[in-house]
Write a protein that holds these residues in place. Structure first.
Motif, PDB file in Angstrom:
ATOM      1  N   LYS A   1     -25.728 -94.806  19.035  1.00  0.00           N
ATOM      2  CA  LYS A   1     -27.120 -94.978  19.484  1.00  0.00           C
ATOM      3  C   LYS A   1     -27.170 -95.447  20.933  1.00  0.00           C
ATOM      4  CE  LYS A   1     -28.790 -96.175  14.894  1.00  0.00           C
ATOM      5  NZ  LYS A   1     -29.336 -97.248  14.064  1.00  0.00           N
ATOM      6  N   ASP A   2     -26.283 -96.379  21.281  1.00  0.00           N
ATOM      7  CA  ASP A   2     -26.233 -96.867  22.663  1.00  0.00           C
ATOM      8  C   ASP A   2     -25.857 -95.752  23.636  1.00  0.00           C
ATOM      9  OD1 ASP A   2     -26.963 -99.359  21.823  1.00  0.00           O
ATOM     10  OD2 ASP A   2     -24.905-100.169  21.810  1.00  0.00           O
ATOM     11  N   ALA A   3     -24.914 -94.897  23.226  1.00  0.00           N
ATOM     12  CA  ALA A   3     -24.510 -93.776  24.085  1.00  0.00           C
ATOM     13  C   ALA A   3     -25.678 -92.814  24.288  1.00  0.00           C
ATOM     14  CB  ALA A   3     -23.313 -93.052  23.475  1.00  0.00           C
ATOM     15  N   GLU A   4     -26.432 -92.530  23.238  1.00  0.00           N
ATOM     16  CA  GLU A   4     -27.578 -91.633  23.361  1.00  0.00           C
ATOM     17  C   GLU A   4     -28.641 -92.225  24.284  1.00  0.00           C
ATOM     18  OE1 GLU A   4     -30.764 -89.161  20.615  1.00  0.00           O
ATOM     19  OE2 GLU A   4     -29.419 -90.623  19.676  1.00  0.00           O
ATOM     20  N   ILE A   5     -28.895 -93.515  24.149  1.00  0.00           N
ATOM     21  CA  ILE A   5     -29.877 -94.180  25.015  1.00  0.00           C
ATOM     22  C   ILE A   5     -29.425 -94.125  26.467  1.00  0.00           C
ATOM     23  CG2 ILE A   5     -30.871 -96.423  25.605  1.00  0.00           C
ATOM     24  CD1 ILE A   5     -30.991 -97.000  22.589  1.00  0.00           C
ATOM     25  N   LEU A   6     -28.127 -94.338  26.694  1.00  0.00           N
ATOM     26  CA  LEU A   6     -27.593 -94.279  28.048  1.00  0.00           C
ATOM     27  C   LEU A   6     -27.754 -92.885  28.659  1.00  0.00           C
ATOM     28  CD1 LEU A   6     -26.081 -95.931  30.195  1.00  0.00           C
ATOM     29  CD2 LEU A   6     -23.952 -95.069  29.207  1.00  0.00           C
ATOM     30  N   ILE A   7     -27.487 -91.858  27.871  1.00  0.00           N
ATOM     31  CA  ILE A   7     -27.645 -90.477  28.348  1.00  0.00           C
ATOM     32  C   ILE A   7     -29.106 -90.182  28.657  1.00  0.00           C
ATOM     33  CG2 ILE A   7     -27.478 -88.061  27.637  1.00  0.00           C
ATOM     34  CD1 ILE A   7     -24.916 -88.868  26.120  1.00  0.00           C
ATOM     35  N   LEU A   8     -30.007 -90.604  27.792  1.00  0.00           N
ATOM     36  CA  LEU A   8     -31.426 -90.362  28.018  1.00  0.00           C
ATOM     37  C   LEU A   8     -31.928 -91.088  29.269  1.00  0.00           C
ATOM     38  CD1 LEU A   8     -32.815 -90.487  24.378  1.00  0.00           C
ATOM     39  CD2 LEU A   8     -32.589 -88.488  25.853  1.00  0.00           C
TER      40      LEU A   8
ATOM     41  N   LEU B   1     -42.093 -80.302   7.074  1.00  0.00           N
ATOM     42  CA  LEU B   1     -42.069 -81.234   8.203  1.00  0.00           C
ATOM     43  C   LEU B   1     -41.762 -82.655   7.750  1.00  0.00           C
ATOM     44  CD1 LEU B   1     -45.076 -79.912  10.314  1.00  0.00           C
ATOM     45  CD2 LEU B   1     -42.646 -79.711  10.836  1.00  0.00           C
ATOM     46  N   ILE B   2     -42.341 -83.068   6.648  1.00  0.00           N
ATOM     47  CA  ILE B   2     -42.076 -84.414   6.125  1.00  0.00           C
ATOM     48  C   ILE B   2     -40.614 -84.543   5.726  1.00  0.00           C
ATOM     49  CG2 ILE B   2     -42.573 -85.996   4.205  1.00  0.00           C
ATOM     50  CD1 ILE B   2     -45.482 -85.018   4.336  1.00  0.00           C
ATOM     51  N   THR B   3     -40.079 -83.522   5.067  1.00  0.00           N
ATOM     52  CA  THR B   3     -38.682 -83.551   4.646  1.00  0.00           C
ATOM     53  C   THR B   3     -37.750 -83.613   5.857  1.00  0.00           C
ATOM     54  OG1 THR B   3     -39.298 -82.200   2.751  1.00  0.00           O
ATOM     55  CG2 THR B   3     -36.954 -82.359   3.243  1.00  0.00           C
ATOM     56  N   MET B   4     -38.034 -82.869   6.878  1.00  0.00           N
ATOM     57  CA  MET B   4     -37.208 -82.876   8.090  1.00  0.00           C
ATOM     58  C   MET B   4     -37.239 -84.248   8.757  1.00  0.00           C
ATOM     59  SD  MET B   4     -35.669 -80.063   8.142  1.00  0.00           S
ATOM     60  CE  MET B   4     -34.883 -80.242   9.704  1.00  0.00           C
ATOM     61  N   ARG B   5     -38.399 -84.882   8.790  1.00  0.00           N
ATOM     62  CA  ARG B   5     -38.493 -86.226   9.373  1.00  0.00           C
ATOM     63  C   ARG B   5     -37.669 -87.237   8.584  1.00  0.00           C
ATOM     64  NH1 ARG B   5     -40.864 -87.224  14.430  1.00  0.00           N
ATOM     65  NH2 ARG B   5     -42.121 -85.388  14.796  1.00  0.00           N
ATOM     66  N   ILE B   6     -37.734 -87.133   7.279  1.00  0.00           N
ATOM     67  CA  ILE B   6     -36.977 -88.067   6.431  1.00  0.00           C
ATOM     68  C   ILE B   6     -35.483 -87.897   6.683  1.00  0.00           C
ATOM     69  CG2 ILE B   6     -36.348 -88.599   4.031  1.00  0.00           C
ATOM     70  CD1 ILE B   6     -39.302 -88.048   3.311  1.00  0.00           C
ATOM     71  N   PHE B   7     -35.003 -86.649   6.732  1.00  0.00           N
ATOM     72  CA  PHE B   7     -33.586 -86.413   6.989  1.00  0.00           C
ATOM     73  C   PHE B   7     -33.176 -86.895   8.383  1.00  0.00           C
ATOM     74  CE2 PHE B   7     -33.670 -82.969   3.620  1.00  0.00           C
ATOM     75  CZ  PHE B   7     -32.889 -83.695   2.734  1.00  0.00           C
ATOM     76  N   ALA B   8     -34.066 -86.732   9.373  1.00  0.00           N
ATOM     77  CA  ALA B   8     -33.757 -87.217  10.728  1.00  0.00           C
ATOM     78  C   ALA B   8     -33.620 -88.737  10.734  1.00  0.00           C
ATOM     79  CB  ALA B   8     -34.846 -86.768  11.697  1.00  0.00           C
ATOM     80  N   TRP B   9     -34.487 -89.434   9.983  1.00  0.00           N
ATOM     81  CA  TRP B   9     -34.385 -90.891   9.897  1.00  0.00           C
ATOM     82  C   TRP B   9     -33.097 -91.309   9.195  1.00  0.00           C
ATOM     83  CZ3 TRP B   9     -40.102 -91.347   8.022  1.00  0.00           C
ATOM     84  CH2 TRP B   9     -40.950 -91.323   9.135  1.00  0.00           C
ATOM     85  N   LEU B  10     -32.735 -90.576   8.156  1.00  0.00           N
ATOM     86  CA  LEU B  10     -31.496 -90.894   7.441  1.00  0.00           C
ATOM     87  C   LEU B  10     -30.280 -90.721   8.344  1.00  0.00           C
ATOM     88  CD1 LEU B  10     -32.198 -89.347   3.929  1.00  0.00           C
ATOM     89  CD2 LEU B  10     -32.105 -91.767   4.546  1.00  0.00           C
ATOM     90  N   VAL B  11     -30.290 -89.689   9.181  1.00  0.00           N
ATOM     91  CA  VAL B  11     -29.190 -89.473  10.119  1.00  0.00           C
ATOM     92  C   VAL B  11     -29.134 -90.623  11.107  1.00  0.00           C
ATOM     93  CG1 VAL B  11     -28.376 -87.987  11.991  1.00  0.00           C
ATOM     94  CG2 VAL B  11     -29.123 -86.972   9.847  1.00  0.00           C
ATOM     95  N   LEU B  12     -30.301 -91.057  11.607  1.00  0.00           N
ATOM     96  CA  LEU B  12     -30.322 -92.184  12.541  1.00  0.00           C
ATOM     97  C   LEU B  12     -29.808 -93.465  11.896  1.00  0.00           C
ATOM     98  CD1 LEU B  12     -33.667 -91.755  14.535  1.00  0.00           C
ATOM     99  CD2 LEU B  12     -31.339 -91.618  15.411  1.00  0.00           C
ATOM    100  N   LEU B  13     -30.148 -93.681  10.623  1.00  0.00           N
ATOM    101  CA  LEU B  13     -29.689 -94.879   9.927  1.00  0.00           C
ATOM    102  C   LEU B  13     -28.179 -94.868   9.725  1.00  0.00           C
ATOM    103  CD1 LEU B  13     -32.483 -95.415   7.243  1.00  0.00           C
ATOM    104  CD2 LEU B  13     -32.003 -96.830   9.247  1.00  0.00           C
ATOM    105  N   SER B  14     -27.615 -93.686   9.545  1.00  0.00           N
ATOM    106  CA  SER B  14     -26.177 -93.604   9.279  1.00  0.00           C
ATOM    107  C   SER B  14     -25.338 -93.671  10.559  1.00  0.00           C
ATOM    108  CB  SER B  14     -25.850 -92.316   8.516  1.00  0.00           C
ATOM    109  OG  SER B  14     -26.132 -91.208   9.346  1.00  0.00           O
ATOM    110  N   ARG B  15     -25.951 -93.547  11.717  1.00  0.00           N
ATOM    111  CA  ARG B  15     -25.212 -93.619  12.977  1.00  0.00           C
ATOM    112  C   ARG B  15     -24.790 -95.049  13.286  1.00  0.00           C
ATOM    113  NH1 ARG B  15     -28.290 -90.160  17.597  1.00  0.00           N
ATOM    114  NH2 ARG B  15     -27.894 -88.109  16.746  1.00  0.00           N
ATOM    115  N   SER B  16     -23.706 -95.135  14.010  1.00  0.00           N
ATOM    116  CA  SER B  16     -23.263 -96.461  14.429  1.00  0.00           C
ATOM    117  C   SER B  16     -24.065 -96.909  15.640  1.00  0.00           C
ATOM    118  CB  SER B  16     -21.774 -96.427  14.768  1.00  0.00           C
ATOM    119  OG  SER B  16     -21.575 -95.632  15.919  1.00  0.00           O
ATOM    120  N   SER B  17     -24.032 -98.171  15.927  1.00  0.00           N
ATOM    121  CA  SER B  17     -24.779 -98.675  17.076  1.00  0.00           C
ATOM    122  C   SER B  17     -24.190 -98.165  18.387  1.00  0.00           C
ATOM    123  CB  SER B  17     -24.831-100.201  17.063  1.00  0.00           C
ATOM    124  OG  SER B  17     -23.521-100.722  17.209  1.00  0.00           O
ATOM    125  N   ALA B  18     -22.883 -97.882  18.422  1.00  0.00           N
ATOM    126  CA  ALA B  18     -22.256 -97.343  19.630  1.00  0.00           C
ATOM    127  C   ALA B  18     -22.799 -95.949  19.944  1.00  0.00           C
ATOM    128  CB  ALA B  18     -20.738 -97.302  19.467  1.00  0.00           C
TER     129      ALA B  18
END
Length: 129
Positions: free
Chosen positions: A27-34, A8-25
């Motif tokens: 992230k904005d698109a995901e927020i808009l969809i949510l 579980l800890i490893t999966m969380r770390i990888f999820a954070w790394l994926v979020l860090l590597s995403r562009s702000s556009a």
């Protein structure tokens, strides 16, 4: 247990790394969809109608009168009991009279029920046969 925790800890770390590597556009698109999904869910919740309450229960006095008429006049059916109640000024349906008589184990009209059968299964036999 320890392996699961490490997984579980490893999966969380990888999820954070994926979020860090995403562009702000992205992230904005995901927020808009949510936000859109939340708005749709709120709209659906607003338009739901409360469940209907159904018919009001039969008053106890009327229920006792139906049972008394059925007991004192065992050869009367629910239609006759209904007619007498209407003549006395009570507004009640034939179905309600039939349901109250069945609940009180009064089939009415001189019928009896064969042992082990329900009233609706065609098992009524004329009394005296």
């Amino acid at each position: 247990m320890l392996v699961r925790l490490l997984y579980l800890i490893t999966m969380r770390i990888f999820a954070w790394l994926v979020l860090l590597s995403r562009s702000s556009a992205a992230k904005d698109a995901e927020i808009l969809i949510l936000r859109h999904e939340v708005a749709v869910l709120r709209r659906e919740k607003k338009w739901t109608q409360p469940p209907s309450a159904g018919h009001p229960p039969v008053p106890v006095e009327l229920r006792e009168l139906i049972i008394r008429l059925g007991t004192e006049n065992p050869r009367w059916g629910f239609r006759r009991v209904h007619g007498e109640l209407r003549r006395l000024g009570h507004k009640v349906s034939q179905a309600t009279v039939r349901r109250v008589l069945r609940a009180g184990d009064l089939v009415g009209a001189g019928y009896r029920i064969r042992a082990g059968r329900s009233p609706g299964s065609g098992s009524a036999v004329r009394a005296g046969s």
